[in-house]
Design an enzyme around this catalytic site. Structure first.
Site, PDB file in Angstrom:
ATOM      1  N   VAL A  62      67.029  37.688  70.394  1.00  0.00           N
ATOM      2  CA  VAL A  62      68.134  37.075  69.648  1.00  0.00           C
ATOM      3  C   VAL A  62      68.839  38.060  68.716  1.00  0.00           C
ATOM      4  O   VAL A  62      69.938  37.773  68.236  1.00  0.00           O
ATOM      5  CB  VAL A  62      67.673  35.823  68.845  1.00  0.00           C
ATOM      6  CG1 VAL A  62      67.187  34.734  69.780  1.00  0.00           C
ATOM      7  CG2 VAL A  62      66.628  36.182  67.799  1.00  0.00           C
ATOM      8  N   TYR A 154      61.495  36.006  54.252  1.00  0.00           N
ATOM      9  CA  TYR A 154      61.515  34.813  55.109  1.00  0.00           C
ATOM     10  C   TYR A 154      62.235  33.656  54.398  1.00  0.00           C
ATOM     11  O   TYR A 154      63.089  32.976  54.987  1.00  0.00           O
ATOM     12  CB  TYR A 154      60.068  34.437  55.447  1.00  0.00           C
ATOM     13  CG  TYR A 154      59.911  33.219  56.318  1.00  0.00           C
ATOM     14  CD1 TYR A 154      60.165  33.280  57.688  1.00  0.00           C
ATOM     15  CD2 TYR A 154      59.478  31.996  55.782  1.00  0.00           C
ATOM     16  CE1 TYR A 154      59.995  32.162  58.500  1.00  0.00           C
ATOM     17  CE2 TYR A 154      59.305  30.883  56.583  1.00  0.00           C
ATOM     18  CZ  TYR A 154      59.566  30.966  57.938  1.00  0.00           C
ATOM     19  OH  TYR A 154      59.408  29.861  58.735  1.00  0.00           O
ATOM     20  N   ALA A 156      64.460  33.859  52.122  1.00  0.00           N
ATOM     21  CA  ALA A 156      65.899  34.165  52.089  1.00  0.00           C
ATOM     22  C   ALA A 156      66.541  33.839  53.432  1.00  0.00           C
ATOM     23  O   ALA A 156      67.625  33.242  53.498  1.00  0.00           O
ATOM     24  CB  ALA A 156      66.112  35.641  51.740  1.00  0.00           C
ATOM     25  N   SER A 157      65.852  34.198  54.515  1.00  0.00           N
ATOM     26  CA  SER A 157      66.437  33.951  55.845  1.00  0.00           C
ATOM     27  C   SER A 157      66.556  32.455  56.123  1.00  0.00           C
ATOM     28  O   SER A 157      67.556  32.002  56.697  1.00  0.00           O
ATOM     29  CB  SER A 157      65.590  34.631  56.933  1.00  0.00           C
ATOM     30  OG  SER A 157      64.360  33.965  57.141  1.00  0.00           O
ATOM     31  N   ILE A 187      52.853  24.216  60.397  1.00  0.00           N
ATOM     32  CA  ILE A 187      52.673  23.656  61.750  1.00  0.00           C
ATOM     33  C   ILE A 187      51.639  24.516  62.491  1.00  0.00           C
ATOM     34  O   ILE A 187      51.638  25.744  62.369  1.00  0.00           O
ATOM     35  CB  ILE A 187      54.018  23.701  62.527  1.00  0.00           C
ATOM     36  CG1 ILE A 187      55.158  22.991  61.755  1.00  0.00           C
ATOM     37  CG2 ILE A 187      53.860  23.113  63.931  1.00  0.00           C
ATOM     38  CD1 ILE A 187      55.009  21.509  61.563  1.00  0.00           C
TER      39      ILE A 187
HETATM   40  P1  NAP Z   1      55.445  31.672  66.986  1.00  0.00           P
HETATM   41  O1  NAP Z   1      54.255  30.894  67.427  1.00  0.00           O
HETATM   42  O2  NAP Z   1      55.226  33.031  66.400  1.00  0.00           O
HETATM   43  O3  NAP Z   1      56.466  31.798  68.237  1.00  0.00           O
HETATM   44  C1  NAP Z   1      57.718  32.409  68.053  1.00  0.00           C
HETATM   45  C2  NAP Z   1      58.235  32.914  69.391  1.00  0.00           C
HETATM   46  O4  NAP Z   1      59.474  33.611  69.124  1.00  0.00           O
HETATM   47  C3  NAP Z   1      57.299  33.915  70.064  1.00  0.00           C
HETATM   48  O5  NAP Z   1      57.241  33.708  71.459  1.00  0.00           O
HETATM   49  C4  NAP Z   1      57.971  35.244  69.732  1.00  0.00           C
HETATM   50  O6  NAP Z   1      57.669  36.278  70.666  1.00  0.00           O
HETATM   51  C5  NAP Z   1      59.434  34.860  69.799  1.00  0.00           C
HETATM   52  N1  NAP Z   1      60.293  35.875  69.166  1.00  0.00           N
HETATM   53  C6  NAP Z   1      59.997  36.759  68.192  1.00  0.00           C
HETATM   54  N2  NAP Z   1      61.023  37.588  67.977  1.00  0.00           N
HETATM   55  C7  NAP Z   1      62.010  37.212  68.841  1.00  0.00           C
HETATM   56  C8  NAP Z   1      63.321  37.700  69.123  1.00  0.00           C
HETATM   57  N3  NAP Z   1      63.831  38.761  68.470  1.00  0.00           N
HETATM   58  N4  NAP Z   1      64.057  37.091  70.071  1.00  0.00           N
HETATM   59  C9  NAP Z   1      63.549  36.026  70.756  1.00  0.00           C
HETATM   60  N5  NAP Z   1      62.314  35.538  70.557  1.00  0.00           N
HETATM   61  C10 NAP Z   1      61.552  36.128  69.607  1.00  0.00           C
HETATM   62  O7  NAP Z   1      56.323  30.876  65.932  1.00  0.00           O
HETATM   63  P2  NAP Z   1      56.280  29.321  65.530  1.00  0.00           P
HETATM   64  O8  NAP Z   1      55.234  29.148  64.514  1.00  0.00           O
HETATM   65  O9  NAP Z   1      56.319  28.484  66.742  1.00  0.00           O
HETATM   66  O10 NAP Z   1      57.683  29.209  64.757  1.00  0.00           O
HETATM   67  C11 NAP Z   1      58.883  28.918  65.449  1.00  0.00           C
HETATM   68  C12 NAP Z   1      60.005  28.730  64.430  1.00  0.00           C
HETATM   69  O11 NAP Z   1      59.642  27.705  63.502  1.00  0.00           O
HETATM   70  C13 NAP Z   1      60.302  29.972  63.592  1.00  0.00           C
HETATM   71  O12 NAP Z   1      61.679  30.055  63.327  1.00  0.00           O
HETATM   72  C14 NAP Z   1      59.545  29.693  62.311  1.00  0.00           C
HETATM   73  O13 NAP Z   1      60.082  30.380  61.205  1.00  0.00           O
HETATM   74  C15 NAP Z   1      59.740  28.199  62.183  1.00  0.00           C
HETATM   75  N6  NAP Z   1      58.735  27.544  61.358  1.00  0.00           N
HETATM   76  C16 NAP Z   1      57.411  27.623  61.678  1.00  0.00           C
HETATM   77  C17 NAP Z   1      56.475  26.994  60.855  1.00  0.00           C
HETATM   78  C18 NAP Z   1      55.002  27.046  61.157  1.00  0.00           C
HETATM   79  O14 NAP Z   1      54.212  26.668  60.274  1.00  0.00           O
HETATM   80  N7  NAP Z   1      54.585  27.469  62.344  1.00  0.00           N
HETATM   81  C19 NAP Z   1      56.917  26.298  59.706  1.00  0.00           C
HETATM   82  C20 NAP Z   1      58.266  26.245  59.426  1.00  0.00           C
HETATM   83  C21 NAP Z   1      59.180  26.863  60.252  1.00  0.00           C
HETATM   84  P3  NAP Z   1      56.479  37.337  70.281  1.00  0.00           P
HETATM   85  O15 NAP Z   1      55.213  36.541  70.322  1.00  0.00           O
HETATM   86  O16 NAP Z   1      56.592  38.383  71.337  1.00  0.00           O
HETATM   87  O17 NAP Z   1      56.828  37.838  68.894  1.00  0.00           O
END
Ligand code: NAP
Length: 247
Positions: A62, A154, A156-157, A187
């Site tokens: 992305v 994070y 900030a983003s 999560i």
């Molecule tokens: P995750 O398990 O780390 O999965 C994120 C996925 O995004 C991974 O497959 C990762 O690939 C991929 N990714 C990383 N950099 C990327 C890039 N430049 N372009 C495209 N894909 C990329 O994350 P998650 O916990 O499911 O979180 C997903 C979203 O929810 C994020 O935006 C996170 O900030 C948000 N969120 C999560 C939580 C939580 O507690 N889990 C809470 C609030 C918000 P790699 O494995 O190769 O890096």
């Protein structure tokens, strides 16, 4: 079948929340374009096809506008529509501010915030042309409702994503496009499973419902926002955190 025959693009859909969103949209009738940087987009797409639903896996970093642009063009050529974009790809590398350098800051902003811009910029001309669209940005409670230490970049983003959501919603409402954000609390995903046991327990205890959320619970909110049932909602942030930020 709340999103029957809609065409959806989900970023970061190889695992975690993005994977659950892709599977859920597919089970509700959408053709899903499963994108990720990791190669795991092929696994998620296979899971969807195993359900008997069409899925297109695409590698998409992305942070690269040209990749987002090419992906949108491919989706348009294949399906003739782009109805739903879920900007989910994001990282949350813990680092205290003293140790954080410019590279750490830029990486988080590039993926989480600029990535949201890139993918949105790439799909909007198509959504405008068809006079319909649903953009759902995955923010967080971090930075938008509460602060989290060691995550200032994070926070900030994710606050930036909320500002972007509100501003853009006003510009595109006249084209039938709704732009909303979801702000999850903690999560259970592969990304959060690397937390040490003590930190995990402290977080679990702080959540009134007594557990972390499941990725499928975020997917439910996203599916609502992607569907016709949310047609009056735009520019909003829906918190899904089991009551974490109520106290
Ligand atoms: P995750 O398990 O780390 O999965 C994120 C996925 O995004 C991974 O497959 C990762 O690939 C991929 N990714 C990383 N950099 C990327 C890039 N430049 N372009 C495209 N894909 C990329 O994350 P998650 O916990 O499911 O979180 C997903 C979203 O929810 C994020 O935006 C996170 O900030 C948000 N969120 C999560 C939580 C939580 O507690 N889990 C809470 C609030 C918000 P790699 O494995 O190769 O890096």
């Amino acid at each position: 079948m709340r999103v029957k025959d809609k065409v959806a693009i989900v970023t970061g859909a190889g695992q975690g929340i993005g994977r659950s969103i892709a599977l859920r949209l597919a089970s509700e009738g959408a053709k899903v374009v499963v994108t990720d940087i990791s190669g795991k987009e092929f696994d998620t797409a296979k899971e969807i096809r195993d359900l008997g639903v069409e899925a297109l896996p695409l590698k998409l970093d992305v942070t690269k506008y040209h990749e987002a642009h090419d992906a949108a063009r491919q989706v348009w050529e294949k399906f003739g529509r782009i109805d739903i974009l879920v900007n989910n790809a994001g990282i949350y590398p813990f680092k205290n501010f003293d140790d954080m350098d410019e590279g750490d800051w830029d990486r988080v902003i590039q993926i989480n915030l600029k990535g949201t811009f890139n993918c949105t910029k790439a799909v909007l001309p198509y959504m405008k042309a068809q006079n319909y669209g649903r953009i759902i940005n995955i923010s967080s409670i971090a930075g938008t409702v509460v602060g989290f230490p060691n995550l200032s970049h994070y926070c900030a983003s994710k606050a930036g994503i909320v500002g972007f959501t509100r501003g853009l919603a006003l510009e595109v409402a006249k084209y039938g496009i709704c732009v909303n954000a979801v702000a999850p609390g903690p999560i259970e995903t592969p990304g959060t499973q690397i937390m040490d046991k003590e930190a995990y327990e402290a977080i679990r205890r702080a959540i009134p419902i007594g557990r972390l959320g499941g990725p499928q619970e975020v997917a439910s909110v996203v599916t609502f926002l992607a569907s016709e049932e949310s047609s009056l909602i735009t520019g909003q942030v829906i918190v899904a955190d089991g009551g974490y930020t109520l106290q």
